[in-house]
Design an enzyme around this catalytic site. Structure first.
Site, mmCIF file in Angstrom:
data_model
loop_
_atom_site.group_PDB
_atom_site.id
_atom_site.type_symbol
_atom_site.label_atom_id
_atom_site.label_comp_id
_atom_site.label_asym_id
_atom_site.label_seq_id
_atom_site.Cartn_x
_atom_site.Cartn_y
_atom_site.Cartn_z
ATOM 1 N N GLU A 127 4.146 2.846 6.354
ATOM 2 C CA GLU A 127 3.213 3.111 5.259
ATOM 3 C C GLU A 127 1.796 2.879 5.757
ATOM 4 O O GLU A 127 1.513 1.847 6.374
ATOM 5 C CB GLU A 127 3.500 2.194 4.066
ATOM 6 C CG GLU A 127 2.664 2.567 2.853
ATOM 7 C CD GLU A 127 2.967 1.724 1.616
ATOM 8 O OE1 GLU A 127 2.288 1.927 0.603
ATOM 9 O OE2 GLU A 127 3.875 0.872 1.657
ATOM 10 N N GLY A 267 0.671 -7.626 4.698
ATOM 11 C CA GLY A 267 1.386 -8.848 4.365
ATOM 12 C C GLY A 267 2.881 -8.678 4.499
ATOM 13 O O GLY A 267 3.580 -9.538 5.024
ATOM 14 N N ASN A 271 10.251 -1.535 2.862
ATOM 15 C CA ASN A 271 11.217 -0.556 3.350
ATOM 16 C C ASN A 271 12.584 -0.755 2.693
ATOM 17 O O ASN A 271 13.066 -1.880 2.570
ATOM 18 C CB ASN A 271 11.389 -0.679 4.859
ATOM 19 C CG ASN A 271 10.081 -0.894 5.582
ATOM 20 O OD1 ASN A 271 9.236 -0.031 5.616
ATOM 21 N ND2 ASN A 271 9.915 -2.092 6.145
ATOM 22 N N HIS A 303 7.452 -9.588 -4.798
ATOM 23 C CA HIS A 303 6.750 -8.303 -4.842
ATOM 24 C C HIS A 303 7.513 -7.245 -4.049
ATOM 25 O O HIS A 303 7.764 -6.137 -4.558
ATOM 26 C CB HIS A 303 5.341 -8.476 -4.276
ATOM 27 C CG HIS A 303 4.532 -7.218 -4.225
ATOM 28 N ND1 HIS A 303 3.642 -6.867 -5.214
ATOM 29 C CD2 HIS A 303 4.479 -6.215 -3.305
ATOM 30 C CE1 HIS A 303 3.085 -5.712 -4.909
ATOM 31 N NE2 HIS A 303 3.579 -5.291 -3.751
ATOM 32 N N GLU A 304 7.882 -7.565 -2.817
ATOM 33 C CA GLU A 304 8.563 -6.568 -1.988
ATOM 34 C C GLU A 304 9.938 -6.241 -2.546
ATOM 35 O O GLU A 304 10.377 -5.085 -2.497
ATOM 36 C CB GLU A 304 8.670 -7.062 -0.542
ATOM 37 C CG GLU A 304 7.336 -7.433 0.100
ATOM 38 C CD GLU A 304 6.276 -6.354 -0.013
ATOM 39 O OE1 GLU A 304 6.624 -5.161 -0.049
ATOM 40 O OE2 GLU A 304 5.085 -6.714 -0.074
ATOM 41 N N HIS A 307 9.723 -3.858 -5.504
ATOM 42 C CA HIS A 307 9.463 -2.475 -5.086
ATOM 43 C C HIS A 307 10.752 -1.654 -4.991
ATOM 44 O O HIS A 307 10.683 -0.418 -4.989
ATOM 45 C CB HIS A 307 8.768 -2.462 -3.725
ATOM 46 C CG HIS A 307 7.281 -2.387 -3.796
ATOM 47 N ND1 HIS A 307 6.606 -1.496 -4.609
ATOM 48 C CD2 HIS A 307 6.319 -3.068 -3.118
ATOM 49 C CE1 HIS A 307 5.305 -1.641 -4.432
ATOM 50 N NE2 HIS A 307 5.098 -2.587 -3.545
ATOM 51 N N GLU A 326 1.982 0.109 -6.614
ATOM 52 C CA GLU A 326 1.407 -1.195 -6.281
ATOM 53 C C GLU A 326 0.890 -1.934 -7.506
ATOM 54 O O GLU A 326 1.107 -3.136 -7.650
ATOM 55 C CB GLU A 326 0.301 -1.038 -5.233
ATOM 56 C CG GLU A 326 0.791 -0.514 -3.890
ATOM 57 C CD GLU A 326 1.834 -1.404 -3.234
ATOM 58 O OE1 GLU A 326 2.030 -2.546 -3.691
ATOM 59 O OE2 GLU A 326 2.460 -0.949 -2.258
#
Length: 880
Positions: A127, A267, A271, A303-304, A307, A326
């Site tokens: 990304e 950070g 994926n 957060h990840e 996603h 985001e």
């Protein structure tokens, strides 16, 4: 390097892709001297495209094309065109397979985009446009395909081979090599592709979903970090459970993996099924990570993971829609962190970042809407506006609709668009359809740049018992946007009587069941609200919990702010009143004669905070932190940084001297009396103790010095050890400072993440971080120009935090930053572009500083072969 006049990309030029890729079959042959990538694309013409007969155009960057075949037939050089950044095949059928073999050199990839090596391991960052650095592909988020990936490497050097999805096959190969094949059953854009190969330690855990499925959780780290995984895995399980309970989202693969990488521009990266993290954002132990680091890791892991739905299962159509994933996901991780700890403290932290940095971005030359209309380099738009303001926009939807309708809207959004690449309009439309609300005007938050300003006036009619409140909104001009339309703004407020009790907010005489807090909605340039049935003039509590990302102007007196500090039931507004009072006092001293008195009531207010053990200690810890120099600069018309620094230091020292005995008592009262733990109360107590210690060292108190030396020596956790180190570094006790720094480095020299903290403590200190010391740090054996964390810890901390040292009137700090930006531009343009930020606000400063900052920008502008990353930031800064 790219041209110095790169192309601008416009949202208005968006066209659906001419070709779609249904399946990607990848085979990686990894070697020490490079990597060969075999790619088989299953392609078809897009029935929604008007480009009938258009050639197939694939993106590429620094690739060596070894072979190309169409449906198994090799293509000659006259059947395609390799333009370097594009591969064009003119004559292709409606459906076909394209086989591409490319050669790349990950070991020489200093940009850290695509496939590269970090600490001996192969890893990826795709990304936003890194996949084109691996193989030729239509590198855009609206081309979604299913991926199968086979990785081949030397078994002894790279025993762990990872990619997206589930591992479906593995085995041995000749010459001591082996392979693993991974298959991701869900279509995804190529920016979510990931690969890791290395000699890594595996830590395992598991999670049972609400439907009864057992998910295999794996974390991969270098052997030296094997004892730093537990917190991340625990955070992951908490996030998985929370997402099921609050949003109804269950994980969809059999395996979820995390990998820690030392060299990483960002950070972390979400994926699909294989999250890659900057080591500083995922590794933690009591001895190496502060309380803030623990909380940050929990938030980033969440957060990840979040996603997986808000970004992966539903992704963005184009990069102009970046905040679709985001902003929404930052809002979700903020909710999660609020639920895991103190909601008030979390809101304070979020708003502090927004007011200090995002408002500055909104007021600067790089200002852009949450959904930008153009860009030159997409990497420059991973900004606070996209993330933090984008999250505030989603929060406003939550405020306007309420939690139940918002959840209904998010459910509809995920159900309607699962497996699709969509836009912010699609997100808002789902909220409209679920709630029945017309959000047409609200969409302006995505379209208009800048921070709205709300100016509030009030009057009280004692004869009628009516309190009248008038709110006017103005929207300042920003680059390319003038004459903006009014926003739809949720405005929360309450009213307090003279005893601090909430008053009923009756909007009419017959409104008997009036609440004590209302969420008003502003849609016009000016609104007047009348509240009836009041026996006295109230004290207004405005924009509670910061219900909208706006600047608020109201003529509070110091008496009113002191009153709100003590009585406002809204914890955020209590903190905000204290900040506004401190700002008012500090600003009154900027440039004032030395004999100007410091507001004596400020001491009284802070004494009450320090001494009243019945108050929420987490909130007290935040309230005792004076407004930062960065925020004070942002509030100034023409910032004189030394004058601001001196005024703030004067207030800090006045408070510390006046409250010296109370600070010592506070320190001793909050001394650790049990085993280290991460409960909110324990974190608050450590924060209070270290704040008291810092204030005592600011006035060179001998007892404070002894306490700091003892705490540094005896601390059983990093929060207290680095709290004592920071206090000593920022004091005038030079011998103690040097001894503590040497001792700290000796203890942690083999731990890169802790050494980063050691660098940062010095670079951010105006005592230890003057320019000669900063240059010395750049030559330290532990410093590495190839590691973004080290660069941020020294150059970034100096220019972004050590403001008094950076803003020297001779411009030496600006020249230093320009020098480092030019150096990095050749190796890592992404990091170079981000380091320019302190110079971009040059118009904000007093004339003597302004001209030297502009000269530094011009020096960067004139560098030969400037990357488009830095080109965009510098040219917009000089033109804006």
């Amino acid at each position: 390097m790219r041209s110095n006049q790169p192309q601008t990309i416009y949202l208005s030029d968006y066209k659906v892709p001419a070709y779609l890729v249904d399946h990607v079959d990848l085979r990686f042959e990894l070697f020490e001297h490079g990597a060969r990538v075999h790619s088989i694309l299953t392609v078809r013409r897009n029935p929604q495209s008007d480009d009938v007969g258009a050639p197939l155009v694939l993106d590429g960057d620094r690739l060596v094309l070894e072979s190309l075949a169409l449906n198994g037939t090799p293509l000659d050089g006259d059947q395609y065109e390799d333009r370097g950044d594009q591969l064009v095949v003119a004559d292709v059928p409606e459906q076909f397979q394209l086989s591409v073999v490319t050669w790349i050199e990950p070991q020489n990839n200093t940009r850290l985009e695509g496939l590269y090596k970090s600490s001996g391991m192969f890893c990826t960052q795709c990304e936003a446009e890194g996949f084109r650095c691996i193989t030729f592909f239509p590198d855009r988020p609206d081309v979604m395909a299913r991926f199968r990936t086979r990785i081949e490497a030397d078994r002894s050097a790279y025993p762990v081979l990872l990619s997206n999805g589930n591992d479906i096959d593995r085995g041995d190969l000749p010459d001591g090599r082996h392979f693993v094949t991974w298959e991701d059953p869900f279509p995804k854009p190529c920016y979510l592709f990931a690969l890791v190969a290395g000699d890594l330690v595996e830590k395992r855990d598991s999670f049972r979903t609400r439907s009864g499925r057992d998910i295999d959780l794996r974390m991969y780290v270098e052997p030296r970090n094997a004892d730093k995984c537990a917190h991340a895995l625990d955070s992951l399980k908490r996030a998985m459970r929370w997402d099921e309970e609050v949003y109804g989202r269950e994980y969809d693969l059999d395996i979820f993996m995390i990998v820690a990488v030392d060299d990483f521009n960002m950070g972390a990266m979400e994926n699909k099924g294989l999250n890659i993290f900057n080591s500083s954002c995922v590794l933690a132990s009591q001895d190496t990570a502060t309380d803030a680091a623990y909380q940050r890791i929990e938030a980033i892991v969440a957060h990840e993971y979040f996603h997986n739905w808000s970004g992966n299962r539903v992704t963005c159509r184009d990069w102009f829609q970046l905040s679709l994933k985001e902003g929404f996901t930052v809002f979700r991780d903020s909710q999660f962190s609020a639920d895991m700890g103190s909601a008030t403290v979390k809101r304070i932290e979020d708003v502090t970042l927004l007011r200090t940095a995002q408002f500055a971005e909104d007021a600067g030359p790089m200002a852009h809407p949450v959904r930008p209309s153009s860009y030159i380099e997409i990497s420059n738009f991973y900004t606070l506006t996209i993330y933090e303001k984008g999250a505030e926009v989603v929060r406003m939807l939550h405020n306007l609709l309420g939690p139940e309708l918002f959840r209904k809207g998010s459910d509809l959004y995920f159900e309607r668009h699962d497996g699709q690449a969509v836009t912010t309009d699609d997100f808002v439309r789902a909220m409209e359809d679920a709630s029945g609300r017309d959000l047409s005007q609200f969409r302006l938050w995505y379209e208009q740049a800048g921070t709205p300003v709300l100016t509030v006036r009030d009057e009280f009619d004692a004869d009628r018992g009516v309190y009248r409140l008038t709110v006017e909104q103005t929207l300042p001009d920003t680059p390319g946007q003038t004459d903006k339309k009014p926003h739809h703004i949720p405005f929360a407020l309450g009213l307090l009587d003279r005893r601090g009790q909430p008053l009923p907010l009756r909007l009419a005489d017959d409104d008997t069941e009036a609440p004590t807090e209302r969420m008003l909605e502003l849609t016009e340039r000016a609104h007047t609200f009348e509240f009836h049935g009041l026996a006295e003039c109230p004290v207004p509590s405005l924009l509670r919990n910061f219900s909208a990302p706006v600047r608020l102007n109201y003529p509070w007196t110091r008496e009113q702010l002191l009153f709100l500090m003590s009585h406002d039931p809204d914890g955020f507004n209590r903190w905000d009143a204290g900040q506004r009072l401190a700002v008012d006092v500090i600003q009154s001293l900027v440039g004032a004669p030395r004999d100007t008195q410091v507001e004596p009531r400020l001491v009284t207010a802070y004494r009450h905070l320090i001494c009243d053990a019945s108050l929420d200690q987490a909130l007290v810890a935040k309230m005792l932190q004076l407004p930062s120099e960065a925020y004070l600069i942002e509030l100034a018309d023409e910032a004189d940084v030394p004058a601001i620094h001196q005024a703030r230091e004067r207030v800090l020292k006045h408070l510390a001297i006046s409250l010296r005995d109370e600070l010592v008592a506070c320190y001793r009262r909050n001394a650790q009396d049990s085993a280290y733990d991460l409960s909110p109360l324990a974190i608050a107590r450590r924060s209070l103790r270290n704040t008291a210690l810092a204030w005592l060292l600011a006035i060179n108190d001998e007892e404070g010095r002894a306490l700091a030396v003892r705490q540094f020596r005896d601390a059983d956790n990093m929060t207290d050890r680095i709290g004592a180190l920071r206090a000593l570094v920022n004091s005038d006790y030079e011998d103690d400072r040097n001894q503590a720094l040497a001792s700290f480095y000796q203890r942690y020299q083999d731990d890169p993440q802790v050494v980063e903290q050691w660098f940062s403590v010095q670079a951010a200190s105006d005592r230890a971080g003057q320019l000669p010391q900063i240059r010395a740090l750049l030559t330290h054996p532990a410093f590495d120009w190839k590691n973004p964390n080290k660069v941020r810890a020294v150059v970034g901390a100096f220019a972004g935090q050590n403001l008094a040292a950076f803003h020297q009137v001779d411009g030496s700090g600006y020249d230093f930053l320009a020098e480092q930006v030019c150096r990095l531009d050749d190796s890592n343009p992404q990091i170079a572009a981000r380091l320019v930020t302190p110079l971009t606000r040059w118009r904000k400063f007093a004339p003597a500083y302004r001209e030297r900052m502009r000269a530094a920008l011009e020096r960067i502008r004139d560098k030969p072969s400037l990357s488009r990353d830095v080109y965009e930031v510098v040219h917009k800064s000089l033109a804006g």
